[in-house]
Write a protein that holds these residues in place. Sequence first.
Motif, PDB file in Angstrom:
ATOM      1  N   GLY A 131       0.826  -1.202   0.000  1.00 51.49           N
ATOM      2  CA  GLY A 131       0.000   0.000   0.000  1.00 51.49           C
ATOM      3  C   GLY A 131       0.855   1.245   0.000  1.00 51.49           C
ATOM      4  O   GLY A 131       2.085   1.172   0.011  1.00 51.49           O
ATOM      5  N   PRO A 132       0.231   2.431  -0.002  1.00 55.21           N
ATOM      6  CA  PRO A 132       0.974   3.704  -0.093  1.00 55.21           C
ATOM      7  C   PRO A 132       1.765   4.021   1.166  1.00 55.21           C
ATOM      8  O   PRO A 132       1.323   3.740   2.275  1.00 55.21           O
ATOM      9  N   GLU A 133       2.937   4.625   0.980  1.00 52.09           N
ATOM     10  CA  GLU A 133       3.751   5.047   2.123  1.00 52.09           C
ATOM     11  C   GLU A 133       3.272   6.392   2.677  1.00 52.09           C
ATOM     12  O   GLU A 133       3.457   6.674   3.860  1.00 52.09           O
ATOM     13  N   VAL A 134       2.697   7.236   1.817  1.00 54.82           N
ATOM     14  CA  VAL A 134       2.070   8.480   2.260  1.00 54.82           C
ATOM     15  C   VAL A 134       0.588   8.177   2.432  1.00 54.82           C
ATOM     16  O   VAL A 134      -0.104   7.841   1.471  1.00 54.82           O
ATOM     17  N   GLU A 135       0.107   8.250   3.661  1.00 55.83           N
ATOM     18  CA  GLU A 135      -1.211   7.700   3.988  1.00 55.83           C
ATOM     19  C   GLU A 135      -2.108   8.743   4.662  1.00 55.83           C
ATOM     20  O   GLU A 135      -1.627   9.724   5.237  1.00 55.83           O
ATOM     21  N   TYR A 136      -3.414   8.513   4.564  1.00 59.53           N
ATOM     22  CA  TYR A 136      -4.365   9.356   5.288  1.00 59.53           C
ATOM     23  C   TYR A 136      -4.334   9.023   6.775  1.00 59.53           C
ATOM     24  O   TYR A 136      -4.207   7.862   7.167  1.00 59.53           O
ATOM     25  N   ASP A 137      -4.485  10.061   7.590  1.00 63.46           N
ATOM     26  CA  ASP A 137      -4.609   9.881   9.034  1.00 63.46           C
ATOM     27  C   ASP A 137      -5.750   8.912   9.357  1.00 63.46           C
ATOM     28  O   ASP A 137      -5.657   8.110  10.292  1.00 63.46           O
ATOM     29  N   LEU A 138      -6.807   8.950   8.559  1.00 65.75           N
ATOM     30  CA  LEU A 138      -7.966   8.083   8.757  1.00 65.75           C
ATOM     31  C   LEU A 138      -7.575   6.613   8.781  1.00 65.75           C
ATOM     32  O   LEU A 138      -8.014   5.854   9.654  1.00 65.75           O
ATOM     33  N   TYR A 139      -6.740   6.201   7.827  1.00 69.27           N
ATOM     34  CA  TYR A 139      -6.353   4.786   7.742  1.00 69.27           C
ATOM     35  C   TYR A 139      -5.205   4.464   8.687  1.00 69.27           C
ATOM     36  O   TYR A 139      -5.126   3.347   9.215  1.00 69.27           O
ATOM     37  N   ASN A 140      -4.309   5.414   8.881  1.00 73.42           N
ATOM     38  CA  ASN A 140      -3.138   5.151   9.724  1.00 73.42           C
ATOM     39  C   ASN A 140      -3.491   5.102  11.205  1.00 73.42           C
ATOM     40  O   ASN A 140      -2.844   4.403  11.977  1.00 73.42           O
ATOM     41  N   PHE A 141      -4.545   5.859  11.602  1.00 74.59           N
ATOM     42  CA  PHE A 141      -4.904   5.929  13.010  1.00 74.59           C
ATOM     43  C   PHE A 141      -6.377   5.620  13.289  1.00 74.59           C
ATOM     44  O   PHE A 141      -6.696   4.691  14.017  1.00 74.59           O
ATOM     45  N   GLU A 142      -7.272   6.415  12.739  1.00 72.62           N
ATOM     46  CA  GLU A 142      -8.680   6.355  13.113  1.00 72.62           C
ATOM     47  C   GLU A 142      -9.283   4.968  12.939  1.00 72.62           C
ATOM     48  O   GLU A 142      -9.931   4.429  13.841  1.00 72.62           O
ATOM     49  N   LYS A 143      -9.067   4.357  11.763  1.00 72.98           N
ATOM     50  CA  LYS A 143      -9.667   3.044  11.510  1.00 72.98           C
ATOM     51  C   LYS A 143      -8.963   1.918  12.260  1.00 72.98           C
ATOM     52  O   LYS A 143      -9.375   0.767  12.200  1.00 72.98           O
ATOM     53  N   LEU A 144      -7.874   2.257  12.941  1.00 75.19           N
ATOM     54  CA  LEU A 144      -7.152   1.268  13.747  1.00 75.19           C
ATOM     55  C   LEU A 144      -7.402   1.498  15.237  1.00 75.19           C
ATOM     56  O   LEU A 144      -6.607   1.089  16.077  1.00 75.19           O
ATOM     57  N   ASN A 145      -8.492   2.202  15.536  1.00 75.10           N
ATOM     58  CA  ASN A 145      -8.910   2.414  16.924  1.00 75.10           C
ATOM     59  C   ASN A 145      -7.939   3.301  17.700  1.00 75.10           C
ATOM     60  O   ASN A 145      -7.752   3.152  18.913  1.00 75.10           O
ATOM     61  N   ILE A 146      -7.279   4.216  16.969  1.00 75.11           N
ATOM     62  CA  ILE A 146      -6.379   5.162  17.614  1.00 75.11           C
ATOM     63  C   ILE A 146      -7.024   6.539  17.481  1.00 75.11           C
ATOM     64  O   ILE A 146      -6.976   7.156  16.417  1.00 75.11           O
ATOM     65  N   CYS A 285       1.279  -8.955  18.684  1.00 76.97           N
ATOM     66  CA  CYS A 285       0.142  -9.573  18.010  1.00 76.97           C
ATOM     67  C   CYS A 285      -1.109  -9.446  18.872  1.00 76.97           C
ATOM     68  O   CYS A 285      -1.075  -8.909  19.978  1.00 76.97           O
ATOM     69  N   GLY A 286      -2.225  -9.962  18.356  1.00 76.81           N
ATOM     70  CA  GLY A 286      -3.458  -9.979  19.126  1.00 76.81           C
ATOM     71  C   GLY A 286      -4.649 -10.257  18.231  1.00 76.81           C
ATOM     72  O   GLY A 286      -4.532 -10.346  17.005  1.00 76.81           O
ATOM     73  N   MET A 287      -5.813 -10.410  18.859  1.00 79.14           N
ATOM     74  CA  MET A 287      -7.054 -10.591  18.132  1.00 79.14           C
ATOM     75  C   MET A 287      -7.583  -9.219  17.696  1.00 79.14           C
ATOM     76  O   MET A 287      -7.563  -8.270  18.481  1.00 79.14           O
ATOM     77  N   VAL A 288      -8.014  -9.115  16.451  1.00 78.16           N
ATOM     78  CA  VAL A 288      -8.469  -7.831  15.917  1.00 78.16           C
ATOM     79  C   VAL A 288      -9.626  -7.289  16.770  1.00 78.16           C
ATOM     80  O   VAL A 288     -10.600  -8.001  17.040  1.00 78.16           O
ATOM     81  N   HIS A 289      -9.506  -6.035  17.194  1.00 77.64           N
ATOM     82  CA  HIS A 289     -10.517  -5.410  18.040  1.00 77.64           C
ATOM     83  C   HIS A 289     -11.858  -5.344  17.300  1.00 77.64           C
ATOM     84  O   HIS A 289     -11.895  -4.971  16.120  1.00 77.64           O
ATOM     85  N   PRO A 290     -12.964  -5.717  17.956  1.00 80.60           N
ATOM     86  CA  PRO A 290     -14.276  -5.675  17.288  1.00 80.60           C
ATOM     87  C   PRO A 290     -14.611  -4.309  16.694  1.00 80.60           C
ATOM     88  O   PRO A 290     -15.235  -4.225  15.637  1.00 80.60           O
ATOM     89  N   HIS A 291     -14.156  -3.229  17.351  1.00 84.49           N
ATOM     90  CA  HIS A 291     -14.452  -1.889  16.840  1.00 84.49           C
ATOM     91  C   HIS A 291     -13.735  -1.634  15.513  1.00 84.49           C
ATOM     92  O   HIS A 291     -14.260  -0.931  14.633  1.00 84.49           O
ATOM     93  N   VAL A 292     -12.533  -2.202  15.363  1.00 89.25           N
ATOM     94  CA  VAL A 292     -11.795  -2.078  14.100  1.00 89.25           C
ATOM     95  C   VAL A 292     -12.562  -2.783  12.989  1.00 89.25           C
ATOM     96  O   VAL A 292     -12.693  -2.270  11.865  1.00 89.25           O
ATOM     97  N   LEU A 293     -13.090  -3.963  13.285  1.00 87.71           N
ATOM     98  CA  LEU A 293     -13.889  -4.691  12.294  1.00 87.71           C
ATOM     99  C   LEU A 293     -15.119  -3.871  11.888  1.00 87.71           C
ATOM    100  O   LEU A 293     -15.443  -3.749  10.703  1.00 87.71           O
ATOM    101  N   GLU A 294     -15.781  -3.287  12.880  1.00 94.40           N
ATOM    102  CA  GLU A 294     -16.978  -2.485  12.599  1.00 94.40           C
ATOM    103  C   GLU A 294     -16.658  -1.296  11.708  1.00 94.40           C
ATOM    104  O   GLU A 294     -17.376  -1.009  10.738  1.00 94.40           O
ATOM    105  N   MET A 295     -15.574  -0.581  12.003  1.00 89.26           N
ATOM    106  CA  MET A 295     -15.209   0.603  11.224  1.00 89.26           C
ATOM    107  C   MET A 295     -14.840   0.255   9.785  1.00 89.26           C
ATOM    108  O   MET A 295     -14.925   1.091   8.894  1.00 89.26           O
ATOM    109  N   CYS A 296     -14.423  -1.003   9.558  1.00 89.96           N
ATOM    110  CA  CYS A 296     -14.062  -1.437   8.211  1.00 89.96           C
ATOM    111  C   CYS A 296     -15.205  -2.193   7.531  1.00 89.96           C
ATOM    112  O   CYS A 296     -15.017  -2.819   6.475  1.00 89.96           O
ATOM    113  N   GLY A 297     -16.406  -2.172   8.141  1.00 94.19           N
ATOM    114  CA  GLY A 297     -17.583  -2.765   7.513  1.00 94.19           C
ATOM    115  C   GLY A 297     -17.707  -4.259   7.657  1.00 94.19           C
ATOM    116  O   GLY A 297     -18.381  -4.912   6.850  1.00 94.19           O
ATOM    117  N   ILE A 298     -17.076  -4.838   8.695  1.00 95.77           N
ATOM    118  CA  ILE A 298     -17.148  -6.280   8.917  1.00 95.77           C
ATOM    119  C   ILE A 298     -17.922  -6.541  10.212  1.00 95.77           C
ATOM    120  O   ILE A 298     -17.664  -5.897  11.240  1.00 95.77           O
TER     121      ILE A 298
END
Length: 339
Positions: A131-146, A285-298
């Motif tokens: 993926g891109p090295e220059v990224e949106y804050d949305l994908y780098n942080f927000e959608k990862l529960n940060i 490592c870890g199990m993907v946070h349910p909120h991360v799944l929700e934000m990505c439409g899963i």
Amino acid sequence: MKERLESIRREAIEAIQSADVPEKLNEARVRFLGKKGELTAVLKGMKDVAPEERPKVGQMVNETRAAIEEILEESKQKMERAIREEKMKQEVIDVTLPAKKNMVGHRHPNTIALEEVERIFIGMGYEVVEGPEVEYDLYNFEKLNIPADHPAKDEQDTFYINDDIVLRTQTSPVQARVMEQGKLPIRMIAPGRVFRSDEVDATHSPSFHQIEGLVIDKNISFADLKGTLEVFAKELFGEDTKTKFRPHHFPFTEPSAEVDVSCFKCGGKGCRFCKGSGWIEILGCGMVHPHVLEMCGIDPEEYTGFAFGVGLERIALLKYEIDDMRLLYENDIRFLKQF
């Protein structure tokens, strides 16, 4: 006229015979045979010769020209042979001498380590996604529960282009982009360069590489994560390698863990390499946070998954027992040619 032609002929022969380089030979040709040469001057003076004498004088001029051209050609060939023979003497090949070794390039230790990791996970059914090295804050942080006030978003840690765009601090944004596509199940690794505002030292760099993995499917459990990473560790460090999971915290996984492997130098007994503990930390490592799944439409009620991340340089440093990360980037041929 005859005496003048004889004089020109003698002078031309002397000039040609005394020439020791091609340049002087050419000077003699121009002097006697050129457009402004001495024979041409004689031909221009034919108007002063009696009409009945002109054929005879013209023949004499042609004979003189032919004689000069003949000796000129002989001297030229002789000189070329001498130059060629001298050149061949200088370029002689002694077949008994050792052959010259070609400086053939090879893969960088980072590339070797990356290909090894990719081989292991591709063998387990994963695909490699970039993926891109220059990224949106949305994908780098927000959608990862940060969230916006998280310490990881401090400008002392992250290179911001503007309020919405950053140099990615991890390759997890690639995972968020893939999850958004909704093509399930997912089994992927995302290798690539990442950026953090770190000072350069033996273990840190503002630019380094990560390999992050993601699995999303029905009925995925922590046991699947544990089994996957055990296989990975054994393939990378040897069949006798053991793994240990320690509780940790990552915003995008719950539960989260740090993973250690038994020291492959001492077999877990304790040595300088593992600082006497018998264990070496390799990844998180870890199990993907349910909120991360929700934000990505899963739907987290239907799907679960796990994620992990490992530093490529860390793998290379451990595998090849390198004690300073800076060696990987200084392009010192004495270091790189060992791989």
